[in-house]
Scaffold this active site. Structure first.
Site, PDB file in Angstrom:
ATOM      1  N   ARG A 232       0.812  -1.107   0.220  1.00 45.00           N
ATOM      2  CA  ARG A 232       0.125  -0.023  -0.049  1.00 45.00           C
ATOM      3  C   ARG A 232       1.036   1.247  -0.199  1.00 45.00           C
ATOM      4  O   ARG A 232       1.963   1.237   0.629  1.00 45.00           O
ATOM      5  CB  ARG A 232      -0.998   0.051   1.353  1.00 45.00           C
ATOM      6  CG  ARG A 232      -2.140  -0.976   1.161  1.00 45.00           C
ATOM      7  CD  ARG A 232      -3.173  -0.607   0.088  1.00 45.00           C
ATOM      8  NE  ARG A 232      -4.194  -1.412   0.143  1.00 45.00           N
ATOM      9  CZ  ARG A 232      -4.088  -2.567  -0.728  1.00 45.00           C
ATOM     10  NH1 ARG A 232      -3.219  -2.819  -1.529  1.00 45.00           N
ATOM     11  NH2 ARG A 232      -5.179  -3.250  -0.631  1.00 45.00           N
ATOM     12  N   GLU A 261      -3.403   7.844  -4.014  1.00 46.79           N
ATOM     13  CA  GLU A 261      -3.880   7.359  -5.536  1.00 46.79           C
ATOM     14  C   GLU A 261      -5.196   8.236  -5.892  1.00 46.79           C
ATOM     15  O   GLU A 261      -5.993   8.349  -4.818  1.00 46.79           O
ATOM     16  CB  GLU A 261      -3.968   6.007  -5.443  1.00 46.79           C
ATOM     17  CG  GLU A 261      -2.901   5.158  -5.439  1.00 46.79           C
ATOM     18  CD  GLU A 261      -3.038   3.648  -5.153  1.00 46.79           C
ATOM     19  OE1 GLU A 261      -3.945   3.184  -5.358  1.00 46.79           O
ATOM     20  OE2 GLU A 261      -2.149   3.192  -4.588  1.00 46.79           O
ATOM     21  N   HIS A 279      -1.505   1.059  -9.624  1.00 46.40           N
ATOM     22  CA  HIS A 279      -2.027   0.267  -8.863  1.00 46.40           C
ATOM     23  C   HIS A 279      -2.627  -1.007  -9.607  1.00 46.40           C
ATOM     24  O   HIS A 279      -3.943  -1.191  -9.773  1.00 46.40           O
ATOM     25  CB  HIS A 279      -2.925   0.708  -7.785  1.00 46.40           C
ATOM     26  CG  HIS A 279      -3.436  -0.236  -6.631  1.00 46.40           C
ATOM     27  ND1 HIS A 279      -3.830   0.369  -5.408  1.00 46.40           N
ATOM     28  CD2 HIS A 279      -3.283  -1.567  -6.501  1.00 46.40           C
ATOM     29  CE1 HIS A 279      -4.083  -0.429  -4.622  1.00 46.40           C
ATOM     30  NE2 HIS A 279      -3.795  -1.755  -5.022  1.00 46.40           N
TER      31      HIS A 279
END
Lengths: 313, 319
Positions: A232, A261, A279
């Site tokens: 993460r 993000e 991602h």
């Protein structure tokens, strides 16, 4: 089961959306102009939430859905779900482990290879028409590089297995030692960083692992070291990472995740020793469908009062 | 042989460094402890020299050999020897060695790097993020899963074997085509590349370029590989019919390609620059400092063996 109302939190998968619509009464959070509007219309009918890494089920959402029975996450990571609240209220939680392990491990390897062998930079070099003007420079050999893994659960182990095939010695830092592996264990992350050339973040995001990669770890990894993150964004103190890269205190980085993000620090865009991905660790056609199927199967099992396939709570 | 008292007799064997003007032999200074070196075919020493080091792709032709009547050994500095007239060397009783295993790991690493990049869109995703498009466009197209893919290796030599070993760890299955079946290898063998392509999701081209393997990847093979198929080339550009491959890619008749080599380097077909399912690289699968060290060791070992009349370390074998 089309009388059962299920809330989908964000447009995570067309296939999943179709499957949910076919089986349940689907409500899509993003089609409402405001939260108030959404809560006014739906709060008392929703019995299940399907969330993902963008929007999960936080305390506010859980508290506003009195009929909520199950949260089925389209992810393996649970950092966007208030697990304690779910436990208190007897709400079940499921995720999508195993089906995405291979794909995420593959992206970790792809990033490691791309950064050490400068694959993306080479591709840019050719596309810009620079090859006729002169050769590209040397890059570092990947095989045999020392790889350190933070978190040796499913994904970490899958990365280790792949890196071993390249002759990379494997070491790791984890909450507990895993004696069944042959890998070298370090009981603190600084020692791991000092003793490896490529450091890969593969653990779950919890309070303890927030900013586990800080300035001290980055400095320990050093100007020849490479940092890879497929966990993460918040595993890494991002401003510290950016300044280390800009100042040459870190050799390179391969990042699939970021603290905020889809925002990515623009200072990284001009660097040749980084590789940036949006991602996509589990984003293959095959795995996206497998994850969606698992979400559906968990929901159906719950409403048919059968055992859940991949329960967390 | 009489020598003056203050001279030390030089026992170092004579070796020719055969190189095009633009190519230098890396680490050449390491060689002078073992060998006396010169680098011109016009030198008087050309008539007596028994071994030459061929730097990079410098051609060794019948004409070259005509200048070297005493030559008995050509030491190549690469895995590929398509720039050496092997038939002519054989005719004249001249042995040829290549870089053996020195570069195999690097090339194998690079083949896997290209494959991961094509399937998971690493370079394309990197471009996407750097262009600032992520916040605007949200989602990014899905890639293809590597695990479970059927890998077809064209040429299971040193490089092909290292590629296979790596991809098995990713959960892929491996099959191969080579000139001959290898009895000690457990991977399924296909006697021709077409059949290999029919049964593969990915072809990885690792074989030597010879008259027989020129354009071994042709329209027929690409058709057999199919719309969902991928091709990685770390061998030589001319192993692939480049015009056909470009057509297939532009028309979407093949899934994608990762290419380190081209038919007319350093020129790369411009149609490829617009494609996101292609990864392009300027022929540098071996280009690491470690590979030059390893190469140097192989060169020295082959020369020493030759001058001591011992078996050569890496005589060229066609796979």
């Amino acid at each position: 089961m089309d009388s059962i109302t299920v809330l989908m939190t964000s447009p995570m998968s067309d296939y999943l959306e179709t499957q949910l619509r076919d089986r349940f009464n689907l409500v899509k959070l993003w089609t409402y102009s405001s939260k108030t509007d959404f809560f006014k219309h739906n709060s008392h009918s929703i019995r299940a939430v399907v969330g993902n890494t963008k929007i999960g089920a936080d305390a506010e959402l859980i508290d506003s859905l009195p009929e909520l029975e199950i949260v089925s996450s389209y992810s393996v990571g649970l950092d966007k779900i208030d697990l304690r609240k779910c436990q208190e209220k007897g709400i079940r939680v499921t995720n999508t482990p195993d089906v995405l392990t291979d794909d995420v491990a593959d992206v970790a390897m792809g990033l490691m290879l791309a950064v050490t062998r400068r694959v993306c930079e080479c591709d840019r070099f050719v596309r810009r028409g620079l090859w006729p003007k002169g050769n590209f420079r040397l890059t570092n050999k990947f095989s045999g590089m020392q790889v350190g893994i933070v978190g040796l659960d499913r994904i970490g182990s899958a990365i280790a297995k792949r890196a071993e095939a390249f002759g990379c010695p494997i070491s790791y830092y984890s909450r507990s030692e895993k004696p069944e592996t042959n890998y070298k264990y370090f009981s603190n992350i600084i020692d791991l960083a000092v003793n490896c050339q490529i450091l890969v973040v593969a653990c779950a995001l919890t309070k303890e692992t927030h900013h586990i990669i800080n300035r001290e770890v980055i400095d320990a990894l050093g100007p020849e070291g490479i940092l890879i993150n497929i966990g993460r964004g918040s595993h890494i103190d991002e401003p510290e990472l950016v300044s280390a890269l800009l100042e040459g205190r870190l050799g390179g980085a391969g990042l699939d995740v970021f603290e905020n993000e889809p925002e990515v620090p623009e200072q990284l865009f001009g660097l040749e020793n980084v590789v940036l991905m949006p991602h996509v660790g589990s984003d293959t056609v095959e795995t996206a469908d497998a994850m969606a199927d698992l979400v559906i199967k968990n929901l159906e099992a719950h409403f048919l009062k059968k055992p859940l396939l991949t329960p967390v709570v | 042989m009489a020598t003056k008292d203050n001279e030390v007799e030089d026992h170092r064997p004579l070796v020719l460094i055969h190189h095009l003007p633009s190519f230098k032999l890396p680490l050449q200074d390491r060689l002078i402890t073992h060998f006396r070196l010169f680098d011109s075919l016009a030198s008087p020493e050309a008539s007596s020299v028994r071994a030459l080091i061929c730097v990079g792709p410098t051609p060794v032709t019948a004409d070259t050999l005509d200048h070297l009547p005493s030559l008995r050994l050509v030491v190549g500095s690469s895995a590929g020897l398509d720039h050496v007239d092997l038939a002519e060397c054989r005719r004249r009783g001249i042995a040829v060695t290549n870089s053996g295993d020195a570069n195999s790991e690097n090339v194998a690493d690079y083949a896997v790097a290209l494959l991961l990049d094509v399937l998971r869109r690493v370079s394309a995703a990197d471009r996407f993020v750097r262009s600032g498009l992520w916040p605007q466009m949200g989602e990014y197209p899905l890639g293809c899963k590597l695990g479970g893919k059927r890998i077809g290796i064209v040429g299971l030599g040193s490089i092909g074997s290292e590629v296979a070993k790596r991809l098995v760890a990713f959960g892929c299955t491996v099959a191969y085509n080579s000139r001959n079946k290898k009895p000690s290898v457990l991977y399924p063998y296909y006697a021709n590349v077409h059949d290999l392509a029919v049964n593969s999701d990915v072809l990885i081209v690792c074989c030597a370029l010879t008259n027989e393997t020129h354009h071994i990847i042709n329209k027929d093979v690409l058709t057999a590989l199919g719309r969902e198929g991928f091709i990685i080339n770390v061998g030589r550009g001319a192993l692939v019919d480049e015009k056909e491959l470009v057509q297939f890619l532009v028309q979407g008749e093949i899934g994608g390609a990762g290419l380190d080599v081209f038919e007319n380097e350093p020129n790369v077909p411009k149609e490829l620059f617009a494609l996101d399912n292609v990864v392009l690289s300027p022929h540098l699968a071996i280009s690491t400092p470690e590979s030059f060290e390893a190469l140097n060791e192989v060169i020295i070992a082959n020369l020493k063996a030759f001058f001591l009349s011992k078996p050569l370390l890496s005589p060229f074998q066609q796979e």
